[in-house]
Design an enzyme around this catalytic site. Structure first.
Site, PDB file in Angstrom:
ATOM      1  N   ALA A   1       3.877   5.131  -3.833  1.00  0.00           N
ATOM      2  CA  ALA A   1       2.985   4.399  -2.939  1.00  0.00           C
ATOM      3  C   ALA A   1       2.425   3.141  -3.602  1.00  0.00           C
ATOM      4  CB  ALA A   1       1.845   5.310  -2.513  1.00  0.00           C
TER       5      ALA A   1
ATOM      6  N   ASN B   1      -1.755   9.912  -7.511  1.00  0.00           N
ATOM      7  CA  ASN B   1      -0.514   9.910  -8.301  1.00  0.00           C
ATOM      8  C   ASN B   1      -0.168   8.497  -8.743  1.00  0.00           C
ATOM      9  OD1 ASN B   1       0.608  12.750  -8.027  1.00  0.00           O
ATOM     10  ND2 ASN B   1       0.071  12.240  -5.927  1.00  0.00           N
TER      11      ASN B   1
ATOM     12  N   HIS C   1      -4.266  -0.236  -2.685  1.00  0.00           N
ATOM     13  CA  HIS C   1      -4.276  -0.225  -4.152  1.00  0.00           C
ATOM     14  C   HIS C   1      -4.088  -1.646  -4.665  1.00  0.00           C
ATOM     15  CE1 HIS C   1      -3.651   4.070  -3.673  1.00  0.00           C
ATOM     16  NE2 HIS C   1      -2.494   3.867  -3.071  1.00  0.00           N
TER      17      HIS C   1
END
Ligand SMILES: NC(=O)C1=CN([C@@H]2O[C@H](COP(=O)(O)OP(=O)(O)OC[C@H]3O[C@@H](n4cnc5c(N)ncnc54)[C@H](OP(=O)(O)O)[C@@H]3O)[C@@H](O)[C@H]2O)C=CC1
Ligand SMILES: O=C([O-])CC(=O)C(=O)O
Length: 263
Positions: free
Chosen positions: A117, A185, A215
């Site tokens: 991701a 993660n 992010h």
């Protein structure tokens, strides 16, 4: 090829394998709910058996782990001890099981971690060939993307009651992996590509103003400085961005591609 876990990530990988990835064929899957998984595989053009996690290694040369993080050793050990390839999505769990790396070395297996991701691990890995001075990451998640994290319970944080963007965590990637095993993660993948889990710094914001898991990474190195942001559309699992499964599929496609692009 076999898939351990048929959730938001595993189902997409299974469907893409079924459509065709050169050099790969789906041989088996594993899930907790065998009846539901059997229904799923019967809808594929080539139905495959639904087996226990430990059986996957005997049926395939590559096993993709996309199951809850606590299952990582059960899935990983038979694969690595057979000298085969393991693609890991529950990257955070690798930190709790450093012996898996040694097992891979001892038996000639390998662990592959897709960018998942996140974004920019190609540049981070290239920068790590020189000297990286610092890696920082800031994650903003809608409240649904954080629910259930042990860190929240341990610190008495009720995300459901948050009404303005609130920083709920600041620390290292290693600390984040312990406190948010199913949510961060990406920070561990970033740390493994760069300067490790104890020097990769992370902030987590519970942000009711965003609908995407966002992010931002900032890297300062002797070859380059860069910052990048990814805004992930959640999948059927609100903790997991849609791009995660696509990243694993891209990695699988690259394994046998005649032209491989990116670090
Ligand atoms: N690296 C990255 O960038 C990212 C990693 N992740 C991680 O990837 C992993 C998978 O994510 P996601 O697909 O969203 O998770 P889901 O919760 O959607 O799916 C998990 C799957 O694991 C299966 N499972 C649970 N227990 C067992 C068992 N005992 N044996 C076999 N299968 C089992 C479940 O089966 P059933 O359906 O029958 O209940 C389910 O299909 C998670 O660890 C997640 O944190 C997620 C996003 C990004
Ligand atoms: O890292 C994770 O586990 C999931 C994540 O943040 C995302 O999908 O954006």
């Amino acid at each position: 090829m076999a898939i351990a876990g048929l959730g938001a990530v595993g189902k997409v990988i299974a469907r893409e394998l079924d459509k065709g990835i050169p050099g790969l064929a789906l041989a088996a899957v594993s899930a907790r709910n065998v009846a539901r998984a059997t229904d799923f595989v019967q809808q594929l053009s080539h139905a495959v058996p639904v087996v226990a996690l430990e059986e996957l290694a005997g049926l395939a040369d590559i096993v993709v782990e996309c199951a809850p993080p606590e299952l990582l050793p059960r899935i990983a050990l038979p694969v690595l001890q057979a000298g085969k390839k393991l693609v890991v999505l529950s990257v955070g769990a690798l930190l709790a099981h450093p012996g898996l790396r040694e097992t891979a070395i001892e038996y000639g297996g390998s662990i592959l971690v897709p960018t998942g991701a996140l974004i920019g691990l190609d540049a981070v890995a290239a920068a790590a060939e020189g000297t990286i001075h610092s890696v920082r990451m800031t994650t903003r998640k809608p409240l649904r993307g954080l629910a259930g994290a042990p860190y929240l319970e341990e610190n008495g944080i009720d995300v459901a009651s948050i009404t303005t963007p609130t920083r709920i965590f600041s620390g290292t990637a290693r600390e984040a992996a312990r406190g948010f095993p199913a949510n961060l993660n990406v920070s561990v993948a970033l740390s493994l590509a760069g300067i490790g889990p104890d020097r990769t710094m992370l902030e987590v914001w519970a942000d009711p103003t965003v609908t995407r898991n966002t992010h931002r990474i900032e890297v300062d190195a002797d070859t380059a400085s860069f910052n990048m942001t990814i805004e992930n559309i959640p999948s059927e699992n609100p903790k997991t961005g849609l791009i995660t499964a696509r990243s694993a599929v891209a990695l699988l496609r690259k394994l046998s591609a005649p032209l491989k692009v990116g670090t």
